[in-house]
Design a protein around this motif. Structure first.
Motif, PDB file in Angstrom:
ATOM      1  N   ALA A  19      -9.115   1.345 -10.054  1.00  0.00           N
ATOM      2  CA  ALA A  19     -10.389   0.872  -9.513  1.00  0.00           C
ATOM      3  C   ALA A  19     -10.389   0.945  -7.988  1.00  0.00           C
ATOM      4  O   ALA A  19     -11.404   1.306  -7.373  1.00  0.00           O
ATOM      5  N   ALA A  20      -9.260   0.618  -7.375  1.00  0.00           N
ATOM      6  CA  ALA A  20      -9.157   0.682  -5.913  1.00  0.00           C
ATOM      7  C   ALA A  20      -9.336   2.111  -5.415  1.00  0.00           C
ATOM      8  O   ALA A  20      -9.999   2.344  -4.392  1.00  0.00           O
ATOM      9  N   GLN A  21      -8.760   3.063  -6.119  1.00  0.00           N
ATOM     10  CA  GLN A  21      -8.925   4.474  -5.750  1.00  0.00           C
ATOM     11  C   GLN A  21     -10.390   4.889  -5.850  1.00  0.00           C
ATOM     12  O   GLN A  21     -10.911   5.594  -4.965  1.00  0.00           O
ATOM     13  N   ILE A  22     -11.041   4.461  -6.919  1.00  0.00           N
ATOM     14  CA  ILE A  22     -12.452   4.817  -7.121  1.00  0.00           C
ATOM     15  C   ILE A  22     -13.326   4.192  -6.035  1.00  0.00           C
ATOM     16  O   ILE A  22     -14.203   4.854  -5.461  1.00  0.00           O
ATOM     17  N   ARG A  23     -13.068   2.939  -5.723  1.00  0.00           N
ATOM     18  CA  ARG A  23     -13.853   2.258  -4.686  1.00  0.00           C
ATOM     19  C   ARG A  23     -13.613   2.882  -3.316  1.00  0.00           C
ATOM     20  O   ARG A  23     -14.546   3.005  -2.518  1.00  0.00           O
ATOM     21  N   ALA A  24     -12.373   3.292  -3.068  1.00  0.00           N
ATOM     22  CA  ALA A  24     -12.052   3.928  -1.781  1.00  0.00           C
ATOM     23  C   ALA A  24     -12.815   5.236  -1.608  1.00  0.00           C
ATOM     24  O   ALA A  24     -13.123   5.650  -0.487  1.00  0.00           O
ATOM     25  N   GLY A  25     -13.146   5.869  -2.737  1.00  0.00           N
ATOM     26  CA  GLY A  25     -13.918   7.101  -2.704  1.00  0.00           C
ATOM     27  C   GLY A  25     -15.414   6.880  -2.730  1.00  0.00           C
ATOM     28  O   GLY A  25     -16.192   7.839  -2.850  1.00  0.00           O
ATOM     29  N   GLY A  26     -15.830   5.615  -2.643  1.00  0.00           N
ATOM     30  CA  GLY A  26     -17.259   5.300  -2.627  1.00  0.00           C
ATOM     31  C   GLY A  26     -17.855   4.994  -3.981  1.00  0.00           C
ATOM     32  O   GLY A  26     -19.068   4.792  -4.098  1.00  0.00           O
ATOM     33  N   GLY A  27     -17.015   4.941  -5.012  1.00  0.00           N
ATOM     34  CA  GLY A  27     -17.515   4.665  -6.351  1.00  0.00           C
ATOM     35  C   GLY A  27     -17.535   3.182  -6.668  1.00  0.00           C
ATOM     36  O   GLY A  27     -17.071   2.355  -5.883  1.00  0.00           O
TER      37      GLY A  27
END
Length: 247
Positions: free
Chosen positions: A48-56
């Motif tokens: 989830a952190a990776q996705i949020r870091a990408g703007g998701g």
């Protein structure tokens, strides 16, 4: 971004690795709003952190699909977070390969609990939401072992995946119209599925078989294809294998 995916609320079980993780990344990049479920909370949070870091956007729920209440909580989290559920991806699975004569009844029961009952719990949790909305999409992960029996060794696993296909077809027939149903049946795809066998000889055979595996993103693209179709198009089944796979 994909116009057919952007803004859709997608629940993915078994999201902490393999097909689920790859699908989460792929759909997030296409603009989906994700609710990710699996047993390993640390892996979920990292994803989830990776996705949020990408703007998701992604929410997580620690859940075991063999527990009905856990699956209900996942769907409730999606509704609470985003107001609706557009797609339910029933992906969590276990493949424990061993000859029937080994009598690994505990593993048979675990496969039935995860591969069959887990899918049914996903349907039970999401279907009332879909019916209330007047729209929704089930995507159930089966296997080429649900098209042809994988034996010796995979007899019970094949039984669970044949069941997924039968349940999905009955579901399509019962609720089709506004609600779509897709079965994805992968062959050898790189994931942790190949690690589920406790029988040493079978595990070795499975590892050799998976030398031909294609990346998990192959399945993510198939899932995206089914989701992004117009609402009046229902992609009912996709079977995909490595080009070199004979079975």
């Amino acid at each position: 971004m994909s116009k057919g995916i952007e803004g859709k609320v997608v629940v993915i079980t078994g999201a902490s690795s393999g097909l689920g993780e790859a699908t989460a990344h792929h759909l997030a990049a296409a603009g989906a709003l994700l609710v990710l479920a699996a047993r390993r909370g640390d892996r979920l949070e990292a994803l989830a952190a990776q996705i949020r870091a990408g703007g998701g956007r992604a929410e997580t729920v620690v859940a075991d699909v063999s527990r009905r209440a856990d699956v209900e909580a996942v769907v409730q989290k999606a509704v609470a977070s985003f107001g609706r559920v557009d797609v339910m991806v029933n992906n969590a699975g276990l493949m424990a390969i061993a000859p029937l004569s080994e009598g690994k009844v505990d593993e048979w029961e675990r496969m039935i609990d995860i591969n069959v009952k887990g899918v049914l719990y996903g349907i039970a949790a999401a279907l009332p939401v879909f019916q209330k909305q007047g729209a929704g999409h089930f995507i159930n992960i089966a296997s080429v072992a649900g098209v042809k029996v994988f034996s010796p060794g995979g007899t019970v696993y094949s039984g669970t995946k044949f069941a997924v296909r039968a349940i999905s077809e009955g579901l399509r027939h019962e609720v089709g119209g506004a609600i779509r149903t897709t079965v994805i049946s992968p062959g050898a795809v790189d994931s942790e599925l190949k690690l589920g066998s406790s029988h040493a000889q079978s595990a070795q055979t499975v590892n050799e078989f998976y030398q031909q595996a294609i990346p998990a993103d192959s399945v993510a693209r198939a899932i995206a294809y089914a989701i992004e179709q117009p609402a009046d198009v229902d992609i009912n089944e996709i079977v995909l294998r490595p080009t070199v796979q004979e079975f």
